[in-house]
Design a protein around this motif. Sequence first.
Motif, PDB file in Angstrom:
ATOM      1  N   GLU A   1     -12.089  15.338  -1.540  1.00 15.60           N
ATOM      2  CA  GLU A   1     -10.658  15.143  -1.347  1.00 15.60           C
ATOM      3  C   GLU A   1     -10.005  15.032  -2.721  1.00 15.60           C
ATOM      4  OE1 GLU A   1      -9.461  15.196   1.679  1.00 15.60           O
ATOM      5  OE2 GLU A   1     -11.272  14.835   2.880  1.00 15.60           O
ATOM      6  N   VAL A   2      -8.677  14.902  -2.739  1.00 15.81           N
ATOM      7  CA  VAL A   2      -7.922  14.564  -3.942  1.00 15.81           C
ATOM      8  C   VAL A   2      -7.163  13.288  -3.631  1.00 15.81           C
ATOM      9  CG1 VAL A   2      -6.095  15.252  -5.532  1.00 15.81           C
ATOM     10  CG2 VAL A   2      -7.721  16.959  -4.693  1.00 15.81           C
ATOM     11  N   LEU A   3      -7.327  12.263  -4.468  1.00 13.94           N
ATOM     12  CA  LEU A   3      -6.730  10.962  -4.184  1.00 13.94           C
ATOM     13  C   LEU A   3      -6.285  10.310  -5.491  1.00 13.94           C
ATOM     14  CD1 LEU A   3      -6.197   8.832  -1.916  1.00 13.94           C
ATOM     15  CD2 LEU A   3      -8.417   7.832  -2.517  1.00 13.94           C
ATOM     16  N   GLY A   4      -5.038   9.917  -5.549  1.00 16.17           N
ATOM     17  CA  GLY A   4      -4.523   9.192  -6.705  1.00 16.17           C
ATOM     18  C   GLY A   4      -4.668   9.942  -8.015  1.00 16.17           C
ATOM     19  N   GLY A   5      -4.493  11.249  -7.985  1.00 16.63           N
ATOM     20  CA  GLY A   5      -4.591  12.039  -9.205  1.00 16.63           C
ATOM     21  C   GLY A   5      -6.005  12.247  -9.694  1.00 16.63           C
TER      22      GLY A   5
ATOM     23  N   ASN B   1       2.215   1.678  -5.236  1.00 18.83           N
ATOM     24  CA  ASN B   1       1.758   0.642  -6.168  1.00 18.83           C
ATOM     25  C   ASN B   1       0.266   0.749  -6.472  1.00 18.83           C
ATOM     26  OD1 ASN B   1       0.511  -0.349  -3.867  1.00 18.83           O
ATOM     27  ND2 ASN B   1       1.929  -2.072  -3.610  1.00 18.83           N
ATOM     28  N   GLY B   2      -0.425   1.717  -5.826  1.00 21.09           N
ATOM     29  CA  GLY B   2      -1.837   1.944  -6.106  1.00 21.09           C
ATOM     30  C   GLY B   2      -2.770   0.899  -5.548  1.00 21.09           C
ATOM     31  N   GLU B   3      -2.257  -0.001  -4.697  1.00 19.32           N
ATOM     32  CA  GLU B   3      -3.076  -1.098  -4.192  1.00 19.32           C
ATOM     33  C   GLU B   3      -3.629  -0.833  -2.793  1.00 19.32           C
ATOM     34  OE1 GLU B   3      -0.682  -4.562  -4.415  1.00 19.32           O
ATOM     35  OE2 GLU B   3      -0.673  -4.634  -6.618  1.00 19.32           O
ATOM     36  N   MET B   4      -3.118   0.189  -2.115  1.00 21.58           N
ATOM     37  CA  MET B   4      -3.582   0.495  -0.765  1.00 21.58           C
ATOM     38  C   MET B   4      -3.835   1.990  -0.639  1.00 21.58           C
ATOM     39  SD  MET B   4      -1.320  -1.955   1.760  1.00 21.58           S
ATOM     40  CE  MET B   4       0.239  -1.224   1.303  1.00 21.58           C
TER      41      MET B   4
ATOM     42  N   ARG C   1       7.752   6.126   3.601  1.00 17.64           N
ATOM     43  CA  ARG C   1       8.914   5.414   3.058  1.00 17.64           C
ATOM     44  C   ARG C   1       8.492   4.623   1.820  1.00 17.64           C
ATOM     45  NH1 ARG C   1      12.425   8.535   5.591  1.00 17.64           N
ATOM     46  NH2 ARG C   1      11.974   8.608   7.823  1.00 17.64           N
ATOM     47  N   ASP C   2       9.482   4.046   1.118  1.00 17.02           N
ATOM     48  CA  ASP C   2       9.200   3.310  -0.119  1.00 17.02           C
ATOM     49  C   ASP C   2       8.315   2.093   0.115  1.00 17.02           C
ATOM     50  OD1 ASP C   2      10.677   5.107  -1.571  1.00 17.02           O
ATOM     51  OD2 ASP C   2      12.517   3.943  -1.491  1.00 17.02           O
ATOM     52  N   ASN C   3       8.400   1.502   1.290  1.00 10.04           N
ATOM     53  CA  ASN C   3       7.625   0.293   1.562  1.00 10.04           C
ATOM     54  C   ASN C   3       6.298   0.595   2.254  1.00 10.04           C
ATOM     55  OD1 ASN C   3       8.622   1.105   3.993  1.00 10.04           O
ATOM     56  ND2 ASN C   3       9.514  -0.869   4.580  1.00 10.04           N
ATOM     57  N   GLU C   4       5.822   1.846   2.093  1.00  8.54           N
ATOM     58  CA  GLU C   4       4.543   2.280   2.645  1.00  8.54           C
ATOM     59  C   GLU C   4       4.515   2.342   4.169  1.00  8.54           C
ATOM     60  OE1 GLU C   4       4.163  -0.046  -0.153  1.00  8.54           O
ATOM     61  OE2 GLU C   4       4.118   1.832  -1.248  1.00  8.54           O
ATOM     62  N   THR C   5       5.669   2.257   4.822  1.00  5.31           N
ATOM     63  CA  THR C   5       5.706   2.504   6.252  1.00  5.31           C
ATOM     64  C   THR C   5       5.818   4.006   6.490  1.00  5.31           C
ATOM     65  OG1 THR C   5       8.115   2.282   6.346  1.00  5.31           O
ATOM     66  CG2 THR C   5       6.804   0.288   6.723  1.00  5.31           C
TER      67      THR C   5
ATOM     68  N   TRP D   1      -3.827   1.471   6.746  1.00  2.78           N
ATOM     69  CA  TRP D   1      -3.718   1.167   5.323  1.00  2.78           C
ATOM     70  C   TRP D   1      -4.862   0.212   4.978  1.00  2.78           C
ATOM     71  CZ3 TRP D   1      -1.106   3.772   1.923  1.00  2.78           C
ATOM     72  CH2 TRP D   1       0.119   4.385   2.259  1.00  2.78           C
ATOM     73  N   TYR D   2      -5.587   0.516   3.920  1.00  4.07           N
ATOM     74  CA  TYR D   2      -6.678  -0.350   3.475  1.00  4.07           C
ATOM     75  C   TYR D   2      -6.303  -0.942   2.129  1.00  4.07           C
ATOM     76  CZ  TYR D   2     -11.303  -1.903   1.938  1.00  4.07           C
ATOM     77  OH  TYR D   2     -12.356  -2.655   1.483  1.00  4.07           O
TER      78      TYR D   2
END
Length: 398
Positions: free
Chosen positions: A251-255, A309-312, A78-82, A326-327
């Motif tokens: 892996e592939v992560l964040g582009g 948001n790229g923070e977690m 979801r949009d709120n990372e849930t 989530w880290y």
Amino acid sequence: MSILPPELILDILLRLPHKDLIRSLCVSKAWYAFIHDQRFIKAHLQRCIETNSALLSILIWSDNPEDAPSGFFSLTFRDNETIGAALRTEHPFKYADNYTDILGNSVHGLVCIRNCVDWEIALWNPSIQKLKKIPFPSFEKPQFNAYYGFGYDSVHDDYKVAGIGDCHTESRQVHVYSLKSKSWKRIQNMPCNHFDFHSDYIVFFNGALNWLMHPVLDETPHIIQTLNLASEEYCQFSTPVDLDDVTLSLEVLGGCLCLCVDRFEAAHDVWVMKEYGMTESWTLLFSIEPEAVPSMHVHSFKPLVLSKNGEMVLLKYKFYDSVFFWYDLKKKSFKQVEFRGHPHVSTVAVSGVGSLCLLDPVIVGRHRQVPSTSKKRKLLSREGSLDLVVKSTKDYQS
């Protein structure tokens, strides 16, 4: 709908989620033909990628008998990372109680899978339940000792599967299957140079298949071997760290291409390659000390996806079933993920955006017959030219 300008109808269709478009196939023969048109499918996928409007999902394979007969589940972000409930997905091969491999990572919502009972290989779009079975390459004797990678050739607009024969010589046979030509062809052997496969997990990134190789005869550091799917050329580049007494995975992560380093009783490190192919661009994204992990001392994680948001980053313990966290990269804190419909987790793959890929009249087969080409043009022209959509989108790229 007939009173609306064609441009507006096309713009509305482009904005619909893929599941709504599947339901829209029943509106009319014109819409059926239009939504199946490969130019529309590409334009719809490109818009989802550019606007980041589609929900991400994780595909889960469970080998728990209690999760039979399917064994496949999907989790939606979801949009709120849930994360939503784990929803059961129909088994693509229609067989009960068998083991299915997910080969590599997802590309445009497609995954490559292999049935480990009769060794069928297929491309599968779990979001719309479309399957394309692939014949075995000529070197294959339905057995376990072969490696497969799946990716997209943007130069030739073609999805491809590479099969690599498992032979301990100075070169390995490589065959490439083209979805466009529906056939295998043998390409130049992969140079081994006294290296062997580190694992059977081959990831697709930046137009190439990437996998780890480890030295056979000496203490030479591991390398990353690549196969460009357009040029069919091989390349190698080095890893960023000293590799004594560690376990590695790609892996592939964040582009970015991502290297996970498990240092056993020491830290778990995740490196990303900021500029693909440039070894000096390797950057340590985060490092987790064993004592920082909540509840248990675990050093082995699989990173799945970055938050919007790229923070977690979403992590899964490799050796503990169904445990996701989530880290927070800044706060260096963990938050366990709770979701309903808790299946046993054996294998996971990030499915990415939902798409209409594989929605092709020839591949689908189960729908009613598509109108002829000449009639299809007339039906399309009644509700507007498809070129109006194609011209309004950027050139399709992987």
